[in-house]
Design a protein around this motif. Structure first.
Motif, PDB file in Angstrom:
ATOM      1  N   ARG A 168       0.864  -1.184   0.000  1.00  0.00           N
ATOM      2  CA  ARG A 168       0.000   0.000   0.000  1.00  0.00           C
ATOM      3  C   ARG A 168       0.900   1.233   0.000  1.00  0.00           C
ATOM      4  N   ASN A 169       0.589   2.170  -0.866  1.00  0.00           N
ATOM      5  CA  ASN A 169       1.307   3.435  -0.927  1.00  0.00           C
ATOM      6  C   ASN A 169       0.362   4.542  -0.482  1.00  0.00           C
ATOM      7  N   ARG A 170       0.853   5.368   0.431  1.00  0.00           N
ATOM      8  CA  ARG A 170       0.069   6.506   0.911  1.00  0.00           C
ATOM      9  C   ARG A 170       0.915   7.757   0.775  1.00  0.00           C
ATOM     10  N   SER A 171       0.260   8.865   0.528  1.00  0.00           N
ATOM     11  CA  SER A 171       0.944  10.158   0.498  1.00  0.00           C
ATOM     12  C   SER A 171       0.446  10.995   1.657  1.00  0.00           C
ATOM     13  N   LEU A 172       1.369  11.681   2.284  1.00  0.00           N
ATOM     14  CA  LEU A 172       1.048  12.543   3.412  1.00  0.00           C
ATOM     15  C   LEU A 172       1.463  13.959   3.033  1.00  0.00           C
ATOM     16  N   SER A 173       0.491  14.835   2.866  1.00  0.00           N
ATOM     17  CA  SER A 173       0.798  16.240   2.615  1.00  0.00           C
ATOM     18  C   SER A 173       1.132  16.876   3.959  1.00  0.00           C
ATOM     19  N   VAL A 174       2.331  17.425   4.085  1.00  0.00           N
ATOM     20  CA  VAL A 174       2.809  17.890   5.389  1.00  0.00           C
ATOM     21  C   VAL A 174       2.450  19.342   5.693  1.00  0.00           C
ATOM     22  N   PHE A 175       1.993  20.083   4.704  1.00  0.00           N
ATOM     23  CA  PHE A 175       1.705  21.496   4.940  1.00  0.00           C
ATOM     24  C   PHE A 175       0.542  21.638   5.918  1.00  0.00           C
ATOM     25  N   GLY A 176       0.747  22.427   6.941  1.00  0.00           N
ATOM     26  CA  GLY A 176      -0.273  22.685   7.949  1.00  0.00           C
ATOM     27  C   GLY A 176      -0.335  21.655   9.064  1.00  0.00           C
ATOM     28  N   LEU A 177       0.515  20.643   9.019  1.00  0.00           N
ATOM     29  CA  LEU A 177       0.505  19.610  10.057  1.00  0.00           C
ATOM     30  C   LEU A 177       1.389  20.010  11.237  1.00  0.00           C
ATOM     31  N   ASP A 178       1.006  19.547  12.419  1.00  0.00           N
ATOM     32  CA  ASP A 178       1.863  19.661  13.590  1.00  0.00           C
ATOM     33  C   ASP A 178       2.986  18.641  13.396  1.00  0.00           C
ATOM     34  N   PRO A 179       4.242  19.081  13.354  1.00  0.00           N
ATOM     35  CA  PRO A 179       5.326  18.142  13.066  1.00  0.00           C
ATOM     36  C   PRO A 179       5.705  17.233  14.233  1.00  0.00           C
ATOM     37  N   TYR A 180       5.174  17.467  15.415  1.00  0.00           N
ATOM     38  CA  TYR A 180       5.524  16.643  16.570  1.00  0.00           C
ATOM     39  C   TYR A 180       4.661  15.389  16.593  1.00  0.00           C
ATOM     40  N   LEU A 181       5.259  14.257  16.253  1.00  0.00           N
ATOM     41  CA  LEU A 181       4.511  13.010  16.158  1.00  0.00           C
ATOM     42  C   LEU A 181       4.392  12.329  17.519  1.00  0.00           C
ATOM     43  N   GLN A 182       3.284  11.646  17.708  1.00  0.00           N
ATOM     44  CA  GLN A 182       3.056  10.875  18.919  1.00  0.00           C
ATOM     45  C   GLN A 182       3.171   9.396  18.589  1.00  0.00           C
ATOM     46  N   TYR A 183       3.496   8.611  19.615  1.00  0.00           N
ATOM     47  CA  TYR A 183       3.604   7.172  19.434  1.00  0.00           C
ATOM     48  C   TYR A 183       3.038   6.459  20.654  1.00  0.00           C
ATOM     49  N   GLN A 184       2.682   5.197  20.452  1.00  0.00           N
ATOM     50  CA  GLN A 184       2.169   4.339  21.510  1.00  0.00           C
ATOM     51  C   GLN A 184       2.998   3.073  21.553  1.00  0.00           C
ATOM     52  N   CYS A 185       3.331   2.632  22.759  1.00  0.00           N
ATOM     53  CA  CYS A 185       3.987   1.343  22.960  1.00  0.00           C
ATOM     54  C   CYS A 185       3.251   0.633  24.096  1.00  0.00           C
ATOM     55  N   PRO A 186       2.098   0.030  23.804  1.00  0.00           N
ATOM     56  CA  PRO A 186       1.326  -0.622  24.862  1.00  0.00           C
ATOM     57  C   PRO A 186       2.130  -1.735  25.525  1.00  0.00           C
ATOM     58  N   PRO A 187       1.977  -1.899  26.835  1.00  0.00           N
ATOM     59  CA  PRO A 187       2.741  -2.930  27.543  1.00  0.00           C
ATOM     60  C   PRO A 187       2.437  -4.344  27.038  1.00  0.00           C
ATOM     61  N   GLN A 188       1.226  -4.564  26.581  1.00  0.00           N
ATOM     62  CA  GLN A 188       0.885  -5.857  26.006  1.00  0.00           C
ATOM     63  C   GLN A 188       1.069  -5.756  24.495  1.00  0.00           C
ATOM     64  N   GLY A 189       1.514  -6.836  23.907  1.00  0.00           N
ATOM     65  CA  GLY A 189       1.699  -6.822  22.460  1.00  0.00           C
ATOM     66  C   GLY A 189       3.149  -6.661  22.073  1.00  0.00           C
ATOM     67  N   ALA A 190       3.392  -6.813  20.774  1.00  0.00           N
ATOM     68  CA  ALA A 190       4.760  -6.822  20.249  1.00  0.00           C
ATOM     69  C   ALA A 190       5.100  -5.577  19.453  1.00  0.00           C
ATOM     70  N   SER A 191       4.218  -4.549  19.479  1.00  0.00           N
ATOM     71  CA  SER A 191       4.456  -3.431  18.574  1.00  0.00           C
ATOM     72  C   SER A 191       4.306  -2.070  19.238  1.00  0.00           C
TER      73      SER A 191
END
Length: 162
Positions: A100-123
């Motif tokens: 799958r190919n996706r394009s992300l237009s970055v103009f107007g976006l908040d550049p500070y990305l968030q992430y999740q690392c749940p204690p359960q699971g491998a990802s």
């Protein structure tokens, strides 16, 4: 590190706030340009982000006990000014491949990305700044997720310059 909670109670984290014009920012970009032997901030950031995506790729071998383990592989590229292309390749244990190919237009976006690392699971999940949905899924490694979120934040900011 900033923590907030989403509706299901899973902590969301953002890369430490970075002042893009600061000495730390300059030092970070200088180190990346040396590491990847380039004079271009964008090339260094893109190469570093792709290297981190390869290093922290969520592979089927890490998904012990899962009913359908899959490899999640990503590659980033710049297709046009202000456009980040994300190529996602998912390989199933049965040998099937979905791309799958996706394009992300970055103009107007908040550049500070968030992430999740749940204690359960491998990802860990790096969230899209557009809608908060998963942008990329990587191996559960909070330090790796933090570094990737930082590199992608710098890359988005760089792309916003045109």
């Amino acid at each position: 590190m900033v923590s907030v909670f989403c509706a299901i109670g899973t902590p969301l984290m953002a890369a430490e706030p970075i002042e893009f014009g600061s000495d730390e920012s300059t030092r970070y970009l200088t180190e990346l340009k040396k590491l990847y032997l380039t004079s271009s901030d964008r090339t260094a950031l893109l190469t570093h982000s792709n290297s981190l995506l390869d290093t922290y790729a969520l592979r089927a071998g890490y998904q012990v006990g899962q009913t359908n383990p899959q490899d999640f592989l990503y590659e980033l590229s710049v297709t046009a000014p202000g456009e980040l292309r994300i190529r996602e390749e998912v390989r199933g244990s049965s040998g099937g491949v979905a791309v799958r190919n996706r394009s992300l237009s970055v103009f107007g976006l908040d550049p500070y990305l968030q992430y999740q690392c749940p204690p359960q699971g491998a990802s860990c999940i790096i969230n899209s700044p557009v809608d908060g949905l998963p942008l990329v899924v990587i191996l559960r490694d909070p330090k790796g997720a933090e570094e990737l979120a930082k590199a992608l934040s710098f890359l988005i900011r760089n792309l916003q310059k045109g």
